[in-house]
Design a protein around this motif. Structure first.
Motif, mmCIF file in Angstrom:
data_model
loop_
_atom_site.group_PDB
_atom_site.id
_atom_site.type_symbol
_atom_site.label_atom_id
_atom_site.label_comp_id
_atom_site.label_asym_id
_atom_site.label_seq_id
_atom_site.Cartn_x
_atom_site.Cartn_y
_atom_site.Cartn_z
ATOM 1 N N THR A 103 0.855 -1.187 0.000
ATOM 2 C CA THR A 103 0.000 0.000 0.000
ATOM 3 C C THR A 103 0.891 1.236 0.000
ATOM 4 O O THR A 103 2.103 1.157 0.235
ATOM 5 N N LYS A 104 0.279 2.379 -0.224
ATOM 6 C CA LYS A 104 1.021 3.636 -0.256
ATOM 7 C C LYS A 104 1.704 3.886 1.095
ATOM 8 O O LYS A 104 2.862 4.307 1.151
ATOM 9 N N VAL A 105 1.011 3.598 2.169
ATOM 10 C CA VAL A 105 1.565 3.783 3.514
ATOM 11 C C VAL A 105 2.748 2.841 3.732
ATOM 12 O O VAL A 105 3.790 3.243 4.273
ATOM 13 N N GLN A 106 2.625 1.594 3.301
ATOM 14 C CA GLN A 106 3.715 0.629 3.451
ATOM 15 C C GLN A 106 4.939 1.048 2.636
ATOM 16 O O GLN A 106 6.072 0.902 3.082
ATOM 17 N N ARG A 107 4.699 1.572 1.428
ATOM 18 C CA ARG A 107 5.823 2.034 0.605
ATOM 19 C C ARG A 107 6.526 3.216 1.267
ATOM 20 O O ARG A 107 7.762 3.283 1.288
ATOM 21 N N ALA A 108 5.748 4.148 1.818
ATOM 22 C CA ALA A 108 6.344 5.308 2.489
ATOM 23 C C ALA A 108 7.156 4.873 3.706
ATOM 24 O O ALA A 108 8.259 5.371 3.945
ATOM 25 N N GLN A 109 6.620 3.917 4.467
ATOM 26 C CA GLN A 109 7.328 3.415 5.645
ATOM 27 C C GLN A 109 8.622 2.711 5.233
ATOM 28 O O GLN A 109 9.667 2.895 5.855
ATOM 29 N N ALA A 110 8.560 1.920 4.171
ATOM 30 C CA ALA A 110 9.754 1.220 3.687
ATOM 31 C C ALA A 110 10.817 2.216 3.231
ATOM 32 O O ALA A 110 12.013 2.026 3.465
ATOM 33 N N GLU A 111 10.383 3.305 2.605
ATOM 34 C CA GLU A 111 11.321 4.346 2.162
ATOM 35 C C GLU A 111 11.986 5.025 3.357
ATOM 36 O O GLU A 111 13.193 5.259 3.359
ATOM 37 N N ARG A 112 11.184 5.335 4.389
ATOM 38 C CA ARG A 112 11.750 5.955 5.611
ATOM 39 C C ARG A 112 12.742 5.011 6.274
ATOM 40 O O ARG A 112 13.827 5.420 6.691
ATOM 41 N N ASP A 113 12.376 3.735 6.365
ATOM 42 C CA ASP A 113 13.255 2.752 6.997
ATOM 43 C C ASP A 113 14.565 2.598 6.236
ATOM 44 O O ASP A 113 15.618 2.418 6.837
ATOM 45 N N ALA A 114 14.497 2.674 4.907
ATOM 46 C CA ALA A 114 15.704 2.528 4.096
ATOM 47 C C ALA A 114 16.677 3.689 4.318
ATOM 48 O O ALA A 114 17.886 3.519 4.205
ATOM 49 N N LYS A 115 16.154 4.866 4.652
ATOM 50 C CA LYS A 115 17.001 6.043 4.869
ATOM 51 C C LYS A 115 17.651 6.050 6.252
ATOM 52 O O LYS A 115 18.624 6.758 6.457
ATOM 53 N N ARG A 116 17.091 5.281 7.176
ATOM 54 C CA ARG A 116 17.610 5.279 8.542
ATOM 55 C C ARG A 116 18.901 4.478 8.625
ATOM 56 O O ARG A 116 19.099 3.527 7.886
ATOM 57 N N ARG A 117 19.736 4.869 9.540
ATOM 58 C CA ARG A 117 20.981 4.142 9.798
ATOM 59 C C ARG A 117 20.935 3.685 11.244
ATOM 60 O O ARG A 117 21.121 4.460 12.166
ATOM 61 N N ARG A 118 20.636 2.418 11.456
ATOM 62 C CA ARG A 118 20.552 1.884 12.809
ATOM 63 C C ARG A 118 21.910 1.329 13.221
ATOM 64 O O ARG A 118 22.571 0.655 12.450
ATOM 65 N N VAL A 119 22.266 1.622 14.473
ATOM 66 C CA VAL A 119 23.532 1.167 15.026
ATOM 67 C C VAL A 119 23.254 0.577 16.398
ATOM 68 O O VAL A 119 22.471 1.123 17.166
ATOM 69 N N THR A 120 23.888 -0.526 16.693
ATOM 70 C CA THR A 120 23.756 -1.136 18.007
ATOM 71 C C THR A 120 25.044 -0.889 18.775
ATOM 72 O O THR A 120 26.129 -1.226 18.287
ATOM 73 N N LEU A 121 24.925 -0.296 19.951
ATOM 74 C CA LEU A 121 26.082 0.004 20.782
ATOM 75 C C LEU A 121 25.916 -0.628 22.153
ATOM 76 O O LEU A 121 24.808 -0.716 22.667
ATOM 77 N N GLU A 122 27.016 -1.036 22.740
ATOM 78 C CA GLU A 122 26.999 -1.498 24.120
ATOM 79 C C GLU A 122 27.220 -0.272 24.996
ATOM 80 O O GLU A 122 28.280 0.338 24.951
ATOM 81 N N LEU A 123 26.218 0.087 25.772
ATOM 82 C CA LEU A 123 26.331 1.250 26.653
ATOM 83 C C LEU A 123 26.460 0.802 28.098
ATOM 84 O O LEU A 123 25.830 -0.170 28.508
ATOM 85 N N ASN A 124 27.242 1.528 28.833
ATOM 86 C CA ASN A 124 27.304 1.338 30.273
ATOM 87 C C ASN A 124 25.884 1.527 30.799
ATOM 88 O O ASN A 124 25.179 2.443 30.361
ATOM 89 N N PRO A 125 25.414 0.693 31.713
ATOM 90 C CA PRO A 125 24.036 0.825 32.207
ATOM 91 C C PRO A 125 23.732 2.212 32.782
ATOM 92 O O PRO A 125 22.624 2.724 32.613
ATOM 93 N N HIS A 126 24.720 2.824 33.417
ATOM 94 C CA HIS A 126 24.502 4.169 33.969
ATOM 95 C C HIS A 126 24.331 5.202 32.850
ATOM 96 O O HIS A 126 23.526 6.123 32.960
ATOM 97 N N VAL A 127 25.080 5.028 31.761
ATOM 98 C CA VAL A 127 24.951 5.928 30.613
ATOM 99 C C VAL A 127 23.556 5.778 29.995
ATOM 100 O O VAL A 127 22.905 6.767 29.664
ATOM 101 N N ALA A 128 23.086 4.541 29.865
ATOM 102 C CA ALA A 128 21.745 4.308 29.319
ATOM 103 C C ALA A 128 20.682 4.957 30.209
ATOM 104 O O ALA A 128 19.732 5.558 29.698
ATOM 105 N N GLN A 129 20.853 4.866 31.530
ATOM 106 C CA GLN A 129 19.898 5.493 32.455
ATOM 107 C C GLN A 129 19.929 7.011 32.300
ATOM 108 O O GLN A 129 18.886 7.666 32.357
ATOM 109 N N MET A 130 21.119 7.576 32.095
ATOM 110 C CA MET A 130 21.221 9.027 31.898
ATOM 111 C C MET A 130 20.495 9.456 30.631
ATOM 112 O O MET A 130 19.756 10.441 30.627
ATOM 113 N N LEU A 131 20.691 8.698 29.540
ATOM 114 C CA LEU A 131 20.006 9.024 28.290
ATOM 115 C C LEU A 131 18.493 8.964 28.468
ATOM 116 O O LEU A 131 17.768 9.849 27.997
#
Length: 128
Positions: free
Chosen positions: A29-57
């Protein structure tokens, strides 16, 4: 009678796969295509954060009414600016890594826990 396996040339296999992907895209659908386009532009990164740093964020994100990722982006950009200006020092915070992938491991040496306490105190005083 056993079915004979057909081996396709890699170029032809790629064209067939591309055609199938185009068909799947057209069925969305048009909505699904728009969502797929937004997702393709995103750059996801997984980081290991200190638990205290995650709580601060999380605490800052709640205070500012935005996502932890937004807070992390802003604070990391600020920290990189300070690093470029030679205001951030790694010496004294790193030790030799046991991983063959990295030469050093950066340790916060309890600084994150103390900073979390200070941040919580500050946020609490703002709310009063």
């Amino acid at each position: 009678m056993e079915r004979q396996k057909v081996v396709l040339d890699p170029a032809i296999a790629a064209i067939v796969a591309e055609g199938g992907e185009r068909q799947r895209k057209r069925r969305r659908t048009k909505v699904q295509r728009a969502q797929a386009e937004r997702d393709a532009k995103r750059r996801r990164v997984t980081l290991e954060l200190n638990p205290h740093v995650a709580q601060m964020l999380d605490a800052i994100a709640r205070e500012e009414g935005c996502s932890p990722a937004s807070v992390a982006n802003l604070l990391l950009c600020d920290a990189v600016g300070r690093y470029v200006e030679d205001e951030v020092q790694f010496n004294g915070n790193r030790r030799a890594s046991r991983s063959p992938r990295y030469e050093w491991v950066v340790e916060l040496n309890g600084g994150a826990e103390a900073l979390l306490v200070s941040l919580e105190r500050e946020l609490k005083s703002r709310g009063e």
